[in-house]
Design a protein around this motif. Structure first.
Motif, PDB file in Angstrom:
ATOM      1  N   ASP A 239      -1.819  10.567 -11.735  1.00 15.01           N
ATOM      2  CA  ASP A 239      -2.043   9.810 -12.971  1.00 15.01           C
ATOM      3  C   ASP A 239      -0.812   8.988 -13.344  1.00 15.01           C
ATOM      4  N   CYS A 242      -0.490   6.007 -10.930  1.00 10.59           N
ATOM      5  CA  CYS A 242      -1.490   4.968 -11.192  1.00 10.59           C
ATOM      6  C   CYS A 242      -1.187   4.221 -12.490  1.00 10.59           C
ATOM      7  N   LYS A 246      -0.619  -0.032 -12.791  1.00 10.91           N
ATOM      8  CA  LYS A 246      -1.891  -0.479 -13.370  1.00 10.91           C
ATOM      9  C   LYS A 246      -2.074  -1.990 -13.325  1.00 10.91           C
ATOM     10  N   LYS A 253      -3.838  -1.730  -4.804  1.00  2.57           N
ATOM     11  CA  LYS A 253      -4.173  -0.382  -5.262  1.00  2.57           C
ATOM     12  C   LYS A 253      -5.045   0.327  -4.231  1.00  2.57           C
ATOM     13  N   LEU A 257      -3.968   3.881  -2.564  1.00  4.79           N
ATOM     14  CA  LEU A 257      -4.744   5.063  -2.942  1.00  4.79           C
ATOM     15  C   LEU A 257      -5.618   5.583  -1.806  1.00  4.79           C
ATOM     16  N   THR A 279     -11.710   9.285 -10.080  1.00  8.38           N
ATOM     17  CA  THR A 279     -10.948   8.749 -11.206  1.00  8.38           C
ATOM     18  C   THR A 279     -10.502   7.312 -10.971  1.00  8.38           C
ATOM     19  N   TYR A 280     -10.238   6.958  -9.716  1.00  9.34           N
ATOM     20  CA  TYR A 280      -9.643   5.651  -9.445  1.00  9.34           C
ATOM     21  C   TYR A 280     -10.338   4.854  -8.334  1.00  9.34           C
ATOM     22  N   ASP A 283     -14.039   3.151  -8.554  1.00 14.33           N
ATOM     23  CA  ASP A 283     -14.068   1.957  -9.406  1.00 14.33           C
ATOM     24  C   ASP A 283     -13.451   0.757  -8.691  1.00 14.33           C
TER      25      ASP A 283
END
Length: 442
Positions: A239, A242, A246, A253, A257, A279-280, A283
């Motif tokens: 978290d 990231c 952002k 990204k 990731l 979570t990431y 999306d």
């Protein structure tokens, strides 16, 4: 006129002016060819390859069309794991020596040697800080002196690198340096809080290198908390990472990731891998319309421990009749073992007899084995399956193109899944020995 003629002859040679990357790999017998790529934030462009000679030496001729930037030298497969960065400024030759245990050493190239020198110098200062705290010395002046040396070392290398590509890396590696004495606890907290302060995640040069990936992995796996369990610690670190990136493009990204997700998957940290995904990454995949990545993430989650195994149909003989059954319809067993194998797989021909012999030692009626043979044609399979009459045999027509292969993400044989009585995945042993060990611990 003479001057004009001279210019005409000299100009082509200037345009074709070349630099070289020379190197030696050791041990020489372990390497055959080396590849050169020009790196960009989202991809690497193949430039050329060179043969590694018997003495381990190789050479790349770099013509004037090659622009300055970050280049990657690839020396084995998979390429994403076996490579290292080289800074090329378009002005100098590069000479290096590589050994897999020691890494790369640059013998010629101002920028690459400067970065190596910077890393060694800062590492020595960091070691001095560790030594100070480990000795629990009361001499606060000594620690403040070390911090002063660290600050001066950083400034000295930044000044030496002005106007060069390597300056971006020296600035990005600038550590947290307290201005006065701090306790070990405060120092460690400062390292964690300020870890990414000097890194510009939108810097194209850094995006083209391995630096962002290395920083990410060092932070996620290296920053720990005594008050948190391992999984929570990983999630909190992810978290935090990231959050600091952002504003970075979704393409960058995605690269970072996916690498972190793969690391967690390879380590068997399914909960963390799925956390990254849900979570990431999902999306990001949707925003980039990356259906292939989305499918991969969903498939991995569906095959994670505790989930119900994907259903499939097969034919069996009952009371002299051939009927179609589904995995979900099987009943009466405490455990089910699904094994994907092939008659053309040497490991399978070694492990399947071991699996059958071990199966015979288990309590009668406790376990059922479904053996899915991935084959191009069935004649050899029909003969071999007679050796294992108590297995449920499934003919995986089409081998790797078989539908069940896709549902279970099978990329090699043999592959094992152990299910409970309700067909939930409870283990994925890597080989028959790991399977025996799992049953032995029950």
């Amino acid at each position: 006129m003479k001057r004009l003629i001279a210019i005409v002859f000299v100009l082509p040679s200037l345009l074709l002016a070349q630099h070289t990357i020379n190197g030696v790999f050791s041990p020489a017998k372990d390497y055959k060819v080396v590849l050169l790529y020009k790196a960009t934030p989202t991809m690497s462009k193949y430039i050329k390859n060179a043969e590694i000679k018997n003495d381990g030496s190789f050479q790349f001729q770099l013509d004037s069309t090659l622009t300055k930037g970050i280049y990657k030298i690839v020396y084995a497969i998979p390429q994403e794991d076996y490579n290292f960065d080289v800074i090329y400024n378009g002005k100098e030759d590069i000479e290096l020596d590589f050994n897999p245990e020691r890494g790369v050493v640059f013998l010629k190239s101002f920028e690459n040697k400067l970065l190596s020198s910077y890393s060694k110098s800062m590492s020595k200062v960091t070691q001095s800080i560790r030594n100070f705290y480990s000795k629990e010395s009361p001499d606060t002046t000594a620690l403040k002196t070390i911090f002063k040396i660290q600050r001066e070392t950083q400034n000295s290398f930044e000044n030496a690198a002005k106007g060069t590509i390597v300056l971006e890396f020296i600035k990005a590696n600038k550590p947290y340096i307290p201005k006065t004495f701090v306790t070990a606890e405060v120092y460690l907290e400062g390292l964690k809080t300020h870890y990414f302060d000097s890194i510009d995640f939108n810097n194209k040069t850094l995006q083209s290198s391995n630096l962002l990936e290395e920083k990410m992995l060092n932070y996620v796996f290296g920053v720990t908390s005594k008050t948190k369990d391992e999984i929570t610690n990983y999630k909190d670190n992810i978290d935090a990472f990231c959050m600091v990136m952002k504003s970075t493009s979704p393409e960058v990204k995605r690269i970072l990731l996916v690498d972190l997700w793969q690391q967690m998957a390879d380590l068997g940290k399914e909960e963390v891998a799925n956390y990254i995904s849900e979570t990431y990454l999902m999306d990001i995949a949707v925003s980039l319309n990356d259906q292939k990545l989305l499918h991969k993430l969903i498939l991995y989650k569906d095959l994670s421990m505790g989930n119900e195994a994907p259903d499939f149909s097969f034919q069996i003989v009952e009371n002299g009749k051939t009927i179609t059954r589904k995995l979900s319809e099987l009943k009466g067993y405490k455990n089910y073992i699904i094994v994907f194998w092939s008659t053309t797989c040497t490991h399978c021909l070694d492990e399947i007899p071991q699996l059958y012999a071990y199966y015979k030692t288990l309590a009668s009626g406790s376990t059922q084995i479904i053996a899915i043979a991935l084959e191009e044609e069935e004649s050899q399979w029909k003969a071999l399956k007679l050796n294992y009459p108590e297995f449920i045999h499934v003919y995986g027509k089409g081998k790797w193109d078989n539908d069940i292969v896709g549902r279970y993400a099978v990329v090699s044989t043999p592959t094992y899944y152990i299910l409970d009585t309700n067909k939930h995945i409870i283990s994925k042993p890597e080989d028959v020995d790991a399977l025996k060990e799992w049953f032995g611990k029950k």
